[in-house]
Write an enzyme that holds these catalytic residues in place. Structure first.
Site, PDB file in Angstrom:
ATOM      1  N   ARG A   1      -7.294  -9.353   5.826  1.00 49.61           N
ATOM      2  CA  ARG A   1      -6.296  -8.284   5.986  1.00 49.61           C
ATOM      3  C   ARG A   1      -6.765  -7.264   7.030  1.00 49.61           C
ATOM      4  NH1 ARG A   1      -2.391  -5.224   1.518  1.00 49.61           N
ATOM      5  NH2 ARG A   1      -1.511  -3.786   3.040  1.00 49.61           N
TER       6      ARG A   1
ATOM      7  N   GLU B   1      -7.286  -6.643   0.951  1.00 50.98           N
ATOM      8  CA  GLU B   1      -8.151  -6.285   2.074  1.00 50.98           C
ATOM      9  C   GLU B   1      -9.635  -6.503   1.791  1.00 50.98           C
ATOM     10  OE1 GLU B   1      -6.848  -2.780   4.111  1.00 50.98           O
ATOM     11  OE2 GLU B   1      -8.487  -2.889   5.551  1.00 50.98           O
TER      12      GLU B   1
ATOM     13  N   LYS C   1       0.861  -1.194   0.000  1.00 50.41           N
ATOM     14  CA  LYS C   1       0.000   0.000   0.000  1.00 50.41           C
ATOM     15  C   LYS C   1       0.890   1.234   0.000  1.00 50.41           C
ATOM     16  CE  LYS C   1      -4.066  -1.435   2.666  1.00 50.41           C
ATOM     17  NZ  LYS C   1      -4.769  -1.150   3.927  1.00 50.41           N
TER      18      LYS C   1
ATOM     19  N   HIS D   1       1.144   7.791  15.672  1.00 51.96           N
ATOM     20  CA  HIS D   1       0.365   6.624  15.267  1.00 51.96           C
ATOM     21  C   HIS D   1       0.582   5.408  16.179  1.00 51.96           C
ATOM     22  CE1 HIS D   1      -1.709   3.989  12.482  1.00 51.96           C
ATOM     23  NE2 HIS D   1      -0.660   3.181  12.497  1.00 51.96           N
TER      24      HIS D   1
ATOM     25  N   GLU E   1       3.150  -1.818  16.858  1.00 54.34           N
ATOM     26  CA  GLU E   1       2.702  -2.617  15.704  1.00 54.34           C
ATOM     27  C   GLU E   1       3.178  -4.070  15.828  1.00 54.34           C
ATOM     28  OE1 GLU E   1       0.523  -1.738  13.532  1.00 54.34           O
ATOM     29  OE2 GLU E   1       0.584   0.452  13.404  1.00 54.34           O
TER      30      GLU E   1
HETATM   31  N1  LIG Z   1       1.711   1.525   3.679  1.00 55.61           N
HETATM   32  C1  LIG Z   1       1.360   0.912   4.775  1.00 55.61           C
HETATM   33  O1  LIG Z   1       0.903  -0.224   4.765  1.00 55.61           O
HETATM   34  C2  LIG Z   1       1.550   1.617   6.082  1.00 55.61           C
HETATM   35  C3  LIG Z   1       1.412   0.918   7.286  1.00 55.61           C
HETATM   36  C4  LIG Z   1       1.648   1.594   8.482  1.00 55.61           C
HETATM   37  C5  LIG Z   1       1.995   2.934   8.462  1.00 55.61           C
HETATM   38  N2  LIG Z   1       2.092   3.568   7.265  1.00 55.61           N
HETATM   39  C6  LIG Z   1       2.476   4.990   7.212  1.00 55.61           C
HETATM   40  O2  LIG Z   1       3.773   5.108   7.769  1.00 55.61           O
HETATM   41  C7  LIG Z   1       3.921   6.407   8.319  1.00 55.61           C
HETATM   42  C8  LIG Z   1       4.531   6.278   9.691  1.00 55.61           C
HETATM   43  O3  LIG Z   1       5.784   5.671   9.541  1.00 55.61           O
HETATM   44  P1  LIG Z   1       6.950   5.891  10.614  1.00 55.61           P
HETATM   45  O4  LIG Z   1       6.415   5.591  11.954  1.00 55.61           O
HETATM   46  O5  LIG Z   1       8.131   5.176  10.122  1.00 55.61           O
HETATM   47  O6  LIG Z   1       7.128   7.487  10.589  1.00 55.61           O
HETATM   48  P2  LIG Z   1       8.172   8.416   9.818  1.00 55.61           P
HETATM   49  O7  LIG Z   1       8.434   7.946   8.470  1.00 55.61           O
HETATM   50  O8  LIG Z   1       7.679   9.805  10.002  1.00 55.61           O
HETATM   51  O9  LIG Z   1       9.497   8.234  10.683  1.00 55.61           O
HETATM   52  C9  LIG Z   1       9.483   8.645  12.022  1.00 55.61           C
HETATM   53  C10 LIG Z   1      10.651   9.581  12.339  1.00 55.61           C
HETATM   54  O10 LIG Z   1      11.822   8.802  12.522  1.00 55.61           O
HETATM   55  C11 LIG Z   1      12.858   9.280  11.692  1.00 55.61           C
HETATM   56  N3  LIG Z   1      13.677   8.126  11.359  1.00 55.61           N
HETATM   57  C12 LIG Z   1      13.301   7.048  10.625  1.00 55.61           C
HETATM   58  N4  LIG Z   1      14.294   6.147  10.609  1.00 55.61           N
HETATM   59  C13 LIG Z   1      15.314   6.656  11.336  1.00 55.61           C
HETATM   60  C14 LIG Z   1      16.605   6.199  11.689  1.00 55.61           C
HETATM   61  N5  LIG Z   1      17.033   4.993  11.345  1.00 55.61           N
HETATM   62  N6  LIG Z   1      17.390   7.010  12.417  1.00 55.61           N
HETATM   63  C15 LIG Z   1      16.949   8.225  12.830  1.00 55.61           C
HETATM   64  N7  LIG Z   1      15.733   8.713  12.546  1.00 55.61           N
HETATM   65  C16 LIG Z   1      14.927   7.926  11.802  1.00 55.61           C
HETATM   66  C17 LIG Z   1      12.163   9.947  10.537  1.00 55.61           C
HETATM   67  O11 LIG Z   1      12.985  10.889   9.910  1.00 55.61           O
HETATM   68  C18 LIG Z   1      10.961  10.576  11.248  1.00 55.61           C
HETATM   69  O12 LIG Z   1      11.326  11.798  11.826  1.00 55.61           O
HETATM   70  C19 LIG Z   1       2.547   7.050   8.297  1.00 55.61           C
HETATM   71  O13 LIG Z   1       2.491   7.960   7.227  1.00 55.61           O
HETATM   72  C20 LIG Z   1       1.613   5.895   8.037  1.00 55.61           C
HETATM   73  O14 LIG Z   1       0.445   6.274   7.343  1.00 55.61           O
HETATM   74  C21 LIG Z   1       1.893   2.944   6.091  1.00 55.61           C
END
Ligand SMILES: NC(=O)c1ccc[n+]([C@@H]2O[C@H](COP(=O)([O-])OP(=O)(O)OC[C@H]3O[C@@H](n4cnc5c(N)ncnc54)[C@H](O)[C@@H]3O)[C@@H](O)[C@H]2O)c1
Length: 368
Positions: free
Chosen positions: A233, A229, A142, A256, A184
């Site tokens: 799913r 889904e 997705k 989240h 998660e």
């Molecule tokens: N496509 C899907 O199936 C799916 C599933 C769940 C969530 N999502 C999406 O994912 C997003 C949330 O993802 P997230 O929690 O990774 O948030 P994010 O991508 O905003 O990352 C969180 C923070 O951590 C930092 N970061 C990431 N990796 C790092 C590292 N190794 N070292 C230092 N900093 C790091 C990023 O720069 C950011 O500031 C939301 O937009 C959500 O809608 C998508």
């Protein structure tokens, strides 16, 4: 451990190789990209990750470019996608060029969306850097962006050609983001792996691959049965009906993963009150969240406001309010037609910071 390879389901049929190990950005990913013979490689990352990993990766990959967007969910938009399209055009991208999504779920969703749409589709490599993206967002195909009206309202299914999860990068992941990923992973245990849950219950989160691999397998098993889904799913949404409402009411101040953690507690409470799960199951979920330092209550929110947010979400998606609950750890089921009075009772509990017997507010809630 060099690396392990798993095959995760692709929506187009077949599988996507997922490589998980240490230092994969150093040699494995550059040599993987070299073998594919792309006309060019575009590494999409953000301002935080570019100096940490992006620049070095770009140096190691021939004929590559680094495209850096600002950090944050608020940049997961059509505007940022449009900026990426124009950079790709300026730099001469063609259909034999590949996009590498180097970042958390935001970069994965955004880059995946651009890869799905630019020139009707470019090859995509997911290189997740957050625990949440490794456990969840990078698999399942997705992709999408947000609109001012709501999250993930524009998107597509886009299979990556590979997912490369380099665990070394977790060293720089902020603790708060690590916890978002843990929520998660706990969810995965609750819907499909009682052993993973028990591990987390004992507070064992290291080595991280020992919780990450089982969580990936739970999601992969579900995707294999229902990639689009239509049914199963939805189990992956355990805690999310509550979680989305919590995020919305907090105006996205509660991240989240933390919102999902509170949602997991709410799902366990609801299951208990409906007579679906025992009080012991609910208590185990609460103790585990607490042990992992995850939130169990929403500070300053009102139950009615959360209910309203859930109703709004339901209307927007034109479907009934459905809840994924658990009967036992590892045994999910879907329930609709929950009496509003019962729902409100559960929401009162998660809004009340003081009415818990076995609950104490972890530090992280105050930080959120
Ligand atoms: N496509 C899907 O199936 C799916 C599933 C769940 C969530 N999502 C999406 O994912 C997003 C949330 O993802 P997230 O929690 O990774 O948030 P994010 O991508 O905003 O990352 C969180 C923070 O951590 C930092 N970061 C990431 N990796 C790092 C590292 N190794 N070292 C230092 N900093 C790091 C990023 O720069 C950011 O500031 C939301 O937009 C959500 O809608 C998508």
């Amino acid at each position: 451990m060099e690396h392990v390879t798993l095959n995760v389901p692709a929506t187009a049929g077949g599988t996507i190789p997922l490589y998980l190990g240490y230092d994969l950005l150093e040699t494995f990913l550059p040599s993987f990209l070299r073998q594919k013979d792309f006309s060019a490689v575009f590494i999409v990352t953000n301002e935080t990750l570019a100096p940490l990993y992006g620049e070095r990766l770009q140096e190691r990959v021939e004929n590559s470019h680094l495209l850096v967007v600002p950090d944050g969910e608020r940049y997961k938009t059509l505007e940022t996608a449009a900026w990426l399209y124009s950079r790709l055009l300026e730099l001469g991208a063609d259909r034999k060029s590949a996009l590498v999504a180097l970042g958390g779920g935001v970069i994965g969703d955004l880059t995946g969306f651009v890869a799905a749409t630019f020139l009707r589709g470019l090859p995509l490599i997911q290189a997740p850097t957050s625990l949440l993206a490794m456990a969840d967002a990078s698999l399942g195909s997705k992709v999408g962006v947000d609109l001012p009206q709501g999250k993930n309202l524009v998107g597509a299914f886009k299979d990556a050609i590979a997912i490369v999860s380099d665990l070394s990068v977790l060293r720089t992941l902020p603790q708060r983001e690590f916890k978002n990923g843990l929520a998660e992973i706990l969810k995965a245990g609750m819907i499909g792996d009682a052993e993973l849950f028990a591990r987390l219950e004992r507070g064992n989160v290291e080595p991280v691959e020992e919780i990450l691999l089982p969580a990936i397998k739970v999601k992969a098993n579900i995707l294999a049965k229902d990639p689009f889904e239509h049914g199963e799913r939805a189990y992956l949404n355990l805690g999310h009906t509550f979680g989305h409402a919590i995020e919305a009411v907090s105006q996205y101040q509660i991240p989240h993963g933390q919102a999902v953690a509170i949602g997991l507690r709410a799902a366990a409470l609801l299951a208990e009150r409906l007579g679906i799960a025992s009080g012991e199951v609910r208590a185990r979920v609460e103790r585990t969240l607490l042990g992992l330092g995850l939130a169990g209550a929403v500070g300053g929110a009102r139950a009615e406001a959360l209910l309203q947010a859930m109703e709004y979400d339901k209307k927007r998606q034109r479907r009934r309010l459905r809840f994924v609950l658990i009967q036992e750890i590892g045994v999910p089921l879907i329930v609709s037609e929950v009496p509003t009075s019962l729902l409100l009772e559960v929401l009162e509990v998660i809004c009340d910071q003081h009415s818990r017997s076995e609950w104490a507010e972890p530090e992280s809630v105050r930080d959120a």
